[in-house]
Enzyme design. Structure first.
Site, PDB file in Angstrom:
ATOM      1  N   ALA A 107     -11.568  -5.766 -25.398  1.00  0.00           N
ATOM      2  CA  ALA A 107     -12.661  -4.649 -26.250  1.00  0.00           C
ATOM      3  C   ALA A 107     -12.670  -5.839 -27.823  1.00  0.00           C
ATOM      4  O   ALA A 107     -14.427  -5.648 -27.835  1.00  0.00           O
ATOM      5  CB  ALA A 107     -12.748  -3.823 -25.518  1.00  0.00           C
ATOM      6  N   GLY A 110     -15.570  -4.780 -30.001  1.00  0.00           N
ATOM      7  CA  GLY A 110     -16.560  -4.223 -29.078  1.00  0.00           C
ATOM      8  C   GLY A 110     -18.139  -5.048 -29.409  1.00  0.00           C
ATOM      9  O   GLY A 110     -18.871  -4.078 -28.559  1.00  0.00           O
ATOM     10  N   GLY A 111     -18.186  -5.970 -29.869  1.00  0.00           N
ATOM     11  CA  GLY A 111     -19.657  -6.771 -29.562  1.00  0.00           C
ATOM     12  C   GLY A 111     -20.066  -6.353 -27.767  1.00  0.00           C
ATOM     13  O   GLY A 111     -21.139  -5.446 -27.541  1.00  0.00           O
ATOM     14  N   GLU A 130      -8.140  -2.915 -25.810  1.00  0.00           N
ATOM     15  CA  GLU A 130      -7.857  -3.655 -26.726  1.00  0.00           C
ATOM     16  C   GLU A 130      -6.369  -3.659 -26.842  1.00  0.00           C
ATOM     17  O   GLU A 130      -5.851  -2.583 -27.411  1.00  0.00           O
ATOM     18  CB  GLU A 130      -8.332  -3.389 -27.934  1.00  0.00           C
ATOM     19  CG  GLU A 130      -7.826  -4.728 -28.805  1.00  0.00           C
ATOM     20  CD  GLU A 130      -7.504  -5.887 -28.472  1.00  0.00           C
ATOM     21  OE1 GLU A 130      -8.939  -6.779 -28.046  1.00  0.00           O
ATOM     22  OE2 GLU A 130      -6.696  -6.965 -28.684  1.00  0.00           O
ATOM     23  N   ARG A 135      -6.573  -4.467 -33.934  1.00  0.00           N
ATOM     24  CA  ARG A 135      -7.705  -4.120 -33.267  1.00  0.00           C
ATOM     25  C   ARG A 135      -8.023  -3.276 -32.628  1.00  0.00           C
ATOM     26  O   ARG A 135      -9.503  -3.197 -32.552  1.00  0.00           O
ATOM     27  CB  ARG A 135      -7.760  -6.089 -32.441  1.00  0.00           C
ATOM     28  CG  ARG A 135      -7.583  -7.410 -33.345  1.00  0.00           C
ATOM     29  CD  ARG A 135      -7.391  -8.864 -32.890  1.00  0.00           C
ATOM     30  NE  ARG A 135      -8.833  -9.092 -31.819  1.00  0.00           N
ATOM     31  CZ  ARG A 135      -9.787  -9.338 -31.955  1.00  0.00           C
ATOM     32  NH1 ARG A 135      -9.406 -10.440 -33.087  1.00  0.00           N
ATOM     33  NH2 ARG A 135     -10.251  -9.919 -31.355  1.00  0.00           N
ATOM     34  N   ASP A 174     -13.368 -10.069 -20.836  1.00  0.00           N
ATOM     35  CA  ASP A 174     -13.446 -11.225 -21.455  1.00  0.00           C
ATOM     36  C   ASP A 174     -12.547 -11.749 -22.090  1.00  0.00           C
ATOM     37  O   ASP A 174     -11.612 -11.287 -23.536  1.00  0.00           O
ATOM     38  CB  ASP A 174     -14.584 -10.735 -22.690  1.00  0.00           C
ATOM     39  CG  ASP A 174     -15.338 -11.486 -23.715  1.00  0.00           C
ATOM     40  OD1 ASP A 174     -15.475 -12.636 -23.572  1.00  0.00           O
ATOM     41  OD2 ASP A 174     -15.294 -11.299 -25.122  1.00  0.00           O
ATOM     42  N   CYS A 227     -14.261 -18.364 -24.773  1.00  0.00           N
ATOM     43  CA  CYS A 227     -15.673 -18.628 -25.355  1.00  0.00           C
ATOM     44  C   CYS A 227     -14.873 -20.223 -25.761  1.00  0.00           C
ATOM     45  O   CYS A 227     -14.919 -20.696 -26.604  1.00  0.00           O
ATOM     46  CB  CYS A 227     -15.835 -17.940 -27.244  1.00  0.00           C
ATOM     47  SG  CYS A 227     -13.938 -17.518 -27.584  1.00  0.00           S
TER      48      CYS A 227
HETATM   49  N1  SAM Z   1     -14.969  -8.468 -25.865  1.00  0.00           N
HETATM   50  C1  SAM Z   1     -14.832  -8.784 -27.346  1.00  0.00           C
HETATM   51  C2  SAM Z   1     -16.127  -8.557 -27.502  1.00  0.00           C
HETATM   52  O1  SAM Z   1     -16.915  -8.762 -27.572  1.00  0.00           O
HETATM   53  O2  SAM Z   1     -16.104  -8.016 -29.653  1.00  0.00           O
HETATM   54  C3  SAM Z   1     -13.790 -10.247 -27.170  1.00  0.00           C
HETATM   55  C4  SAM Z   1     -12.401 -10.216 -27.077  1.00  0.00           C
HETATM   56  S1  SAM Z   1     -11.776 -11.745 -27.263  1.00  0.00           S
HETATM   57  C5  SAM Z   1     -12.748 -12.435 -26.340  1.00  0.00           C
HETATM   58  C6  SAM Z   1     -10.216 -11.294 -26.361  1.00  0.00           C
HETATM   59  C7  SAM Z   1      -9.428 -10.261 -26.724  1.00  0.00           C
HETATM   60  O3  SAM Z   1      -8.314 -10.302 -25.704  1.00  0.00           O
HETATM   61  C8  SAM Z   1      -8.854  -9.959 -28.467  1.00  0.00           C
HETATM   62  O4  SAM Z   1      -9.079  -9.183 -28.835  1.00  0.00           O
HETATM   63  C9  SAM Z   1      -7.540  -9.838 -27.735  1.00  0.00           C
HETATM   64  O5  SAM Z   1      -6.133  -9.186 -28.864  1.00  0.00           O
HETATM   65  C10 SAM Z   1      -7.088  -9.692 -26.447  1.00  0.00           C
HETATM   66  N2  SAM Z   1      -5.745  -9.975 -25.944  1.00  0.00           N
HETATM   67  C11 SAM Z   1      -5.366 -11.003 -26.320  1.00  0.00           C
HETATM   68  N3  SAM Z   1      -4.058 -10.844 -24.910  1.00  0.00           N
HETATM   69  C12 SAM Z   1      -4.581 -10.128 -24.160  1.00  0.00           C
HETATM   70  C13 SAM Z   1      -3.541 -10.152 -23.249  1.00  0.00           C
HETATM   71  N4  SAM Z   1      -2.024 -10.227 -22.995  1.00  0.00           N
HETATM   72  N5  SAM Z   1      -4.458  -8.908 -22.116  1.00  0.00           N
HETATM   73  C14 SAM Z   1      -5.309  -8.431 -22.609  1.00  0.00           C
HETATM   74  N6  SAM Z   1      -6.249  -8.759 -23.516  1.00  0.00           N
HETATM   75  C15 SAM Z   1      -5.327  -9.348 -24.629  1.00  0.00           C
END
Ligand code: SAM
Length: 454
Positions: A107, A110-111, A130, A135, A174, A227
């Site tokens: 998350a 947080g967008g 998260e 973060r 995400d 993304c």
């Molecule tokens: N959804 C968010 C937004 O819209 O603002 C962006 C999320 S970003 C694409 C992916 C997130 O997954 C990151 O904050 C990262 O720290 C987290 N992440 C990294 N490894 C992960 C894991 N093994 N399991 C779950 N989350 C993970």
């Protein structure tokens, strides 16, 4: 501009053909559009611009202003969110979202969680998780600022949700990804990309999806997004997932869209997929897919608590003092977690007990503050909450320079405030609290949020 990784370009040629790859690569050296999403309840005065066609509250801005120097930004009147990623709201248009329980597994910052919090409304509940401990604090700050009071922020691994099997109406992944869609907006991300990162991410994505699937109720909806452009982290991850869950998936209605939006649609088994290429759609690279879990919703399963719930009741006097500060106190239940008192919708209290007995809860509902000598010393989050009862204390409407000084946690003139505690406003948007004691003003804006060096 940093060059694009050679192996990335070769992949594009394989996946899109030479012309498609060339058009996409050329678009990565053009400027990124700036976009915001207005708050449905606090959005008045938020920056205006051309509407984003797939997001009713989304706007493209003609230039990138200094958001830090806009007090409305700090009041949560809008969220700065890339246009393509606002599309996830469209994936849920066919669902009756009000009152739903939604898990956003990845998350921060947080967008999408804030978008989901608006979609499910005050009767719904978003669990914004998260895994990264740094973060998650940024996520919690953004959730406080959005101020819907219907979000529980947790910091757990995806597999920690196992005790909450079939508990959520919607689960959104995400996923962490190799970030090719960021190559335009954050050119330095080009240096972090490698074939190895693509492979590593796709393995993690499979694991997260498996946990997400467990947490989803039959009849519920799963959203998967990245993304990144490559098929290894998008279609191939989904194809493997489809192979493992045969017979358990159902397609949802496709999103109705106009040709000129430029979104490339597809299918992976029953998944409907939507891809944003910056040379075709007005936004950054983004991939999103949606599917339904077959079956009828049933009473939620799941194991009993493993941890002691961190939520404790408040006493009657505290309850009375807290109730004064809220528009609909009869809808709310107050609780204590550590030093702070919080409010959560009564209908969510049991869910919160369950969550806090299972997961690491960082923030839930609305932080109200602490009670000293029978009076609430309000937390900054309460000012940002949409359900604050404004009449409970005097309001000081500040000019823009004074509002910015307040947000810097600077000194303010006493004559701007009434004696005692004040709600600080800018153009009607609540920013926080300040206390006047005679000729002195105590600026109560949280230290951690203050604007620095501007
Ligand atoms: N959804 C968010 C937004 O819209 O603002 C962006 C999320 S970003 C694409 C992916 C997130 O997954 C990151 O904050 C990262 O720290 C987290 N992440 C990294 N490894 C992960 C894991 N093994 N399991 C779950 N989350 C993970």
């Amino acid at each position: 501009m940093l060059p694009l990784p050679t192996a990335f370009c070769e992949r594009l040629v394989r996946e899109l053909g030479a012309d498609g790859a060339q058009a996409l690569c050329a678009s990565l050296d053009t400027p990124s559009p700036t976009a915001v999403r207005h708050h449905p309840l606090k959005g008045e005065g938020a920056p205006e611009g051309e509407p984003i066609p797939w997001s009713s509250r989304g706007r493209y801005l003609s230039e990138r202003p200094s958001f830090t120097l806009d007090p409305r930004f700090h009041a949560g009147a809008y969220y700065v969110q890339e246009a393509s990623s606002q599309f996830v709201g469209c994936l849920l248009r066919g669902e009756a979202m009000a009152g739903k329980r939604l898990l956003d597994l990845c998350a921060a910052p947080g967008g999408k969680s804030t978008l989901y919090a608006s979609l499910v409304g005050p009767e719904g509940l978003v669990v914004a998780n998260e895994v990264d401990r740094r973060r998650v604090q940024i996520l919690a700050d953004n959730v406080r600022k959005w101020g819907m009071g219907n979000v529980v922020v947790t910091t757990n691994r995806a597999e920690d949700f196992e005790p909450l099997a079939e508990w959520f109406d919607v689960v959104a992944v995400d996923a962490p990804c190799s970030g090719e869609g960021m190559f335009r907006r954050l050119p330095e991300s080009r240096e972090e990309w490698s074939e190895g990162a693509v492979e590593r991410c796709s393995a993690i994505q499979r694991e997260i999806l498996a946990s997400a699937w467990q947490a989803l109720k039959p009849g519920g909806v799963l959203i998967y997004s990245t993304c990144t452009f490559n098929r290894t982290e998008d279609e191939e991850v989904l194809a493997d997932f489809v192979a493992c869950t045969e017979g358990e998936l159902e397609a949802v209605e496709p999103v109705s869209q106009a040709e000129e939006w430029g979104i490339v649609t597809g299918e992976v088994g029953p998944f409907r997929t939507y891809r944003f290429y910056p040379h075709r759609a007005r936004g950054e690279g983004f991939f999103a897919a949606v599917v339904r879990k077959a079956g009828e919703p049933k009473a939620s399963r799941g194991r009993d608590r493993r941890l002691k719930s961190q939520v404790a009741p408040v006493d009657k006097r505290e309850q009375q003092e807290l109730a004064r500060w809220i528009e609909e106190p009869e809808q709310m239940r107050f609780y204590r977690a550590g030093e702070l008192l919080y409010a959560v919708r009564s209908t969510h209290y049991e869910e919160l007990e369950r969550l806090s007995g299972t997961l690491r809860v960082i923030y839930a509902g609305v932080a109200m503050g602490e009670i000293f000598k029978g009076k609430l010393k309000p937390d900054g989050a309460l000012a940002l909450y949409v359900g604050l009862r404004r009449g409970v204390l005097p309001a000081a409407e500040l000019s823009e320079p004074d509002a910015l000084e307040y947000l810097r946690k600077g000194d303010l003139r006493a004559d701007l405030f009434e004696e005692g505690l004040n709600l600080v406003l800018f153009e009607g948007h609540a920013l926080g609290f300040a206390k006047r004691i005679g000729g002195r003003v105590n600026n109560l804006y949280p230290n951690s949020l203050r604007i620095v060096n501007k």
